[in-house]
Scaffold this active site. Structure first.
Site, PDB file in Angstrom:
ATOM      1  N   GLY A 256      -4.786   1.660   4.842  1.00 32.34           N
ATOM      2  CA  GLY A 256      -5.118   3.037   5.102  1.00 32.34           C
ATOM      3  C   GLY A 256      -5.895   3.735   4.006  1.00 32.34           C
ATOM      4  O   GLY A 256      -6.734   4.330   4.487  1.00 32.34           O
TER       5      GLY A 256
ATOM      6  N   LYS B 255       5.314  10.099  -8.673  1.00 33.15           N
ATOM      7  CA  LYS B 255       5.585  10.985  -7.746  1.00 33.15           C
ATOM      8  C   LYS B 255       6.000  10.408  -6.525  1.00 33.15           C
ATOM      9  O   LYS B 255       7.009  10.708  -5.749  1.00 33.15           O
ATOM     10  CB  LYS B 255       4.429  11.898  -7.370  1.00 33.15           C
ATOM     11  CG  LYS B 255       3.286  11.324  -6.904  1.00 33.15           C
ATOM     12  CD  LYS B 255       3.321  10.748  -5.275  1.00 33.15           C
ATOM     13  CE  LYS B 255       2.159   9.919  -5.048  1.00 33.15           C
ATOM     14  NZ  LYS B 255       2.042   9.501  -3.404  1.00 33.15           N
TER      15      LYS B 255
HETATM   16  N1  NAD Z   1      -1.946   5.608   2.343  1.00 30.50           N
HETATM   17  C1  NAD Z   1      -2.344   6.555   1.378  1.00 30.50           C
HETATM   18  O1  NAD Z   1      -2.138   7.598   1.985  1.00 30.50           O
HETATM   19  C2  NAD Z   1      -2.497   6.449   0.176  1.00 30.50           C
HETATM   20  C3  NAD Z   1      -3.207   7.503  -0.613  1.00 30.50           C
HETATM   21  C4  NAD Z   1      -3.664   7.379  -1.762  1.00 30.50           C
HETATM   22  C5  NAD Z   1      -3.314   6.291  -2.401  1.00 30.50           C
HETATM   23  N2  NAD Z   1      -2.686   5.226  -1.750  1.00 30.50           N
HETATM   24  C6  NAD Z   1      -2.391   4.077  -2.753  1.00 30.50           C
HETATM   25  O2  NAD Z   1      -3.576   2.984  -2.381  1.00 30.50           O
HETATM   26  C7  NAD Z   1      -3.042   1.811  -2.643  1.00 30.50           C
HETATM   27  C8  NAD Z   1      -3.191   0.883  -1.246  1.00 30.50           C
HETATM   28  O3  NAD Z   1      -2.330   1.616  -0.233  1.00 30.50           O
HETATM   29  P1  NAD Z   1      -2.701   1.578   1.161  1.00 30.50           P
HETATM   30  O4  NAD Z   1      -1.929   3.039   1.985  1.00 30.50           O
HETATM   31  O5  NAD Z   1      -4.128   1.340   1.734  1.00 30.50           O
HETATM   32  O6  NAD Z   1      -1.855   0.483   1.812  1.00 30.50           O
HETATM   33  P2  NAD Z   1      -1.683  -0.324   2.920  1.00 30.50           P
HETATM   34  O7  NAD Z   1      -0.345  -1.168   3.076  1.00 30.50           O
HETATM   35  O8  NAD Z   1      -2.197   0.603   4.034  1.00 30.50           O
HETATM   36  O9  NAD Z   1      -2.778  -1.411   2.751  1.00 30.50           O
HETATM   37  C9  NAD Z   1      -2.911  -2.289   1.790  1.00 30.50           C
HETATM   38  C10 NAD Z   1      -4.098  -3.411   2.118  1.00 30.50           C
HETATM   39  O10 NAD Z   1      -4.121  -4.326   0.943  1.00 30.50           O
HETATM   40  C11 NAD Z   1      -3.759  -5.651   1.577  1.00 30.50           C
HETATM   41  N3  NAD Z   1      -2.972  -6.100   0.862  1.00 30.50           N
HETATM   42  C12 NAD Z   1      -1.500  -6.240   0.745  1.00 30.50           C
HETATM   43  N4  NAD Z   1      -1.106  -7.098  -0.320  1.00 30.50           N
HETATM   44  C13 NAD Z   1      -2.101  -7.463  -0.889  1.00 30.50           C
HETATM   45  C14 NAD Z   1      -2.205  -8.497  -2.025  1.00 30.50           C
HETATM   46  N5  NAD Z   1      -1.289  -9.034  -2.728  1.00 30.50           N
HETATM   47  N6  NAD Z   1      -3.595  -8.700  -2.265  1.00 30.50           N
HETATM   48  C15 NAD Z   1      -4.558  -8.202  -1.595  1.00 30.50           C
HETATM   49  N7  NAD Z   1      -4.584  -7.510  -0.588  1.00 30.50           N
HETATM   50  C16 NAD Z   1      -3.339  -6.886  -0.381  1.00 30.50           C
HETATM   51  C17 NAD Z   1      -3.285  -5.515   3.008  1.00 30.50           C
HETATM   52  O11 NAD Z   1      -3.514  -6.529   3.762  1.00 30.50           O
HETATM   53  C18 NAD Z   1      -3.809  -4.198   3.599  1.00 30.50           C
HETATM   54  O12 NAD Z   1      -5.104  -4.425   4.204  1.00 30.50           O
HETATM   55  C19 NAD Z   1      -1.428   2.043  -2.899  1.00 30.50           C
HETATM   56  O13 NAD Z   1      -1.325   1.729  -4.324  1.00 30.50           O
HETATM   57  C20 NAD Z   1      -1.153   3.379  -2.373  1.00 30.50           C
HETATM   58  O14 NAD Z   1      -0.177   3.896  -3.081  1.00 30.50           O
HETATM   59  C21 NAD Z   1      -2.486   5.209  -0.514  1.00 30.50           C
HETATM   60  O1  G3P Z   2       2.197   7.299   2.290  1.00 28.78           O
HETATM   61  P1  G3P Z   2       2.503   7.167   0.849  1.00 28.78           P
HETATM   62  O2  G3P Z   2       4.019   7.658   0.529  1.00 28.78           O
HETATM   63  O3  G3P Z   2       2.255   6.146   0.022  1.00 28.78           O
HETATM   64  O4  G3P Z   2       1.952   8.373  -0.033  1.00 28.78           O
HETATM   65  C1  G3P Z   2       0.232   8.444   0.520  1.00 28.78           C
HETATM   66  C2  G3P Z   2      -0.341   9.107  -0.820  1.00 28.78           C
HETATM   67  O5  G3P Z   2      -0.033   8.615  -2.078  1.00 28.78           O
HETATM   68  C3  G3P Z   2      -0.084  10.770  -0.696  1.00 28.78           C
HETATM   69  O6  G3P Z   2      -1.282  11.225  -1.771  1.00 28.78           O
END
Ligand code: NAD
Ligand code: G3P
Length: 325
Positions: A10, A186
């Site tokens: 995401g 958080k």
């Molecule tokens: N989704 C949000 O709104 C958001 C916003 C800000 C920060 N984040 C942070 O970004 C980071 C990633 O979150 P996301 O929402 O993109 O996660 P997600 O679950 O949507 O996607 C993670 C991606 O990484 C891949 N993945 C999973 N495990 C893995 C591994 N061991 N090695 C390599 N690739 C791997 C998955 O296949 C997927 O494509 C997290 O730390 C999250 O807290 C997320």
């Molecule tokens: O969907 P969450 O709970 O991983 O939160 C997403 C982001 O960290 C919000 O800033």
């Protein structure tokens, strides 16, 4: 500018979309070649960001060399538990920017992601990005703000310019530890808030829990190198509000599910990472070793990892020794 994004979940995809809308060429790396191929064919990451079209400037790839070649900086957006292995597979990189909101417990130490990056790539410049940034809202072009922190002011300014645009306002900060810890801690408080939602405890209880949660974040975060004002900024209070309130937050939703009887095993069948669950475990291990007091984090840990009744755990928080605010 050429930029690489590691992780096509995401947040990685939303960041790639944001950068491409500002005219940058973005290599979006997925370790899964079938996902990269599907993104190339459909121009949509339907599993993570339904209805969001990838601009032409986004080039999905699954080979590390092709991803980072010529990149001004490399944004990392994989779950915290995958960062070390992903970086170990990369060719030399000039600058890493962590968009990861987690910490790891390893070798008796609590490690922030920027510290893992420094170990993996000692020559690379490092920055961290955090803030109230629900991926789907950012990808849909709704307004949002974030903070990028680095000891290297030039790198912070470069990332600020690259990511900033009409819908995304980026601030800079020198406080790497504070920005990282705000973003990671958080999530634990959002799990607690979700539990309060699931138990239907009402808005007074949720506000009290979050206020005390912020205090726990400040106490822990300042003891671990963050500046107090950082926790009242976008990566602390700002992100706490978005994550603890939004139906889009996976951490808040997971807390709600725990309160309604779900177990960790139920959660693990989900596709997307719930980073707060892993951060809770890391903080619990650290607290057991250091003796640091983290009452709300410990309460979340008991529900998630010991299967304790969330209502009883929250009641016990209420019955703690009375003290001044
Ligand atoms: N989704 C949000 O709104 C958001 C916003 C800000 C920060 N984040 C942070 O970004 C980071 C990633 O979150 P996301 O929402 O993109 O996660 P997600 O679950 O949507 O996607 C993670 C991606 O990484 C891949 N993945 C999973 N495990 C893995 C591994 N061991 N090695 C390599 N690739 C791997 C998955 O296949 C997927 O494509 C997290 O730390 C999250 O807290 C997320
Ligand atoms: O969907 P969450 O709970 O991983 O939160 C997403 C982001 O960290 C919000 O800033």
């Amino acid at each position: 500018m050429n930029v690489a994004v590691l992780g096509a979940g995401g947040w990685g995809t939303a960041l790639a979309v944001l950068l491409a809308r500002s005219g940058h060429r973005v290599a979006l790396w997925s370790r899964r070649c079938e996902l990269a191929e599907a993104l190339l064919a459909t121009r949509e990451n339907a599993a993570y960001l339904p209805g969001v079209r990838l601009p032409e400037g986004v080039r999905p790839v699954c080979t590390a060399e092709r991803a980072v070649e010529g990149a001004a900086f490399v944004l990392v957006a994989v779950p915290a538990k995958g960062v070390r292995a992903v970086l170990a597979g990369m060719p030399p990189v000039g600058a890493y920017v962590s968009a990861v909101k987690g910490v790891r417990f390893a070798e008796g130490r609590l490690l922030r992601i920027s510290q893992i990056m420094r170990r993996a790539a000692p020559g690379a410049r490092v920055a961290v990005l955090s803030g109230p940034n629900l991926a789907l809202e950012v990808a849909r072009g709704l307004p949002a703000a974030a903070v990028v922190a680095s000891e290297d002011a030039d790198l912070a300014a470069q990332v600020q310019r690259a990511l900033g645009g009409p819908t995304f306002r980026v601030y800079t900060s020198p406080d790497v530890a504070g920005v990282e810890l705000g973003g990671a801690l958080k999530n634990v408080m959002a799990l607690a808030a979700g539990m309060a939602d699931g138990l239907e405890l009402g808005d007074n209880a949720k506000a009290a829990l979050l206020t005390r949660g912020l205090r726990e974040m400040v106490r822990f975060g300042t003891a671990h190198g963050g500046a107090v004002e950082t926790f009242y900024g976008l990566s602390g209070l700002g992100d706490l509000m978005a994550t603890a309130m939004s139906p889009l937050s996976r951490n808040r939703s997971a807390g709600e599910r725990f309160a309604r009887g779900a177990t960790l095993a139920d959660l693990e069948t989900g596709r997307q990472v719930v980073e707060g669950v892993h951060t809770t475990a890391a903080l619990h291990e650290w607290a057991a070793r250091s003796g640091e007091e983290l009452p709300i984090t410990e309460a979340v840990w008991r529900v998630v990892y010991r299967g304790d009744d969330p209502r009883r755990v929250l009641e016990e928080l209420m019955r703690r020794e009375p003290k001044p605010e």
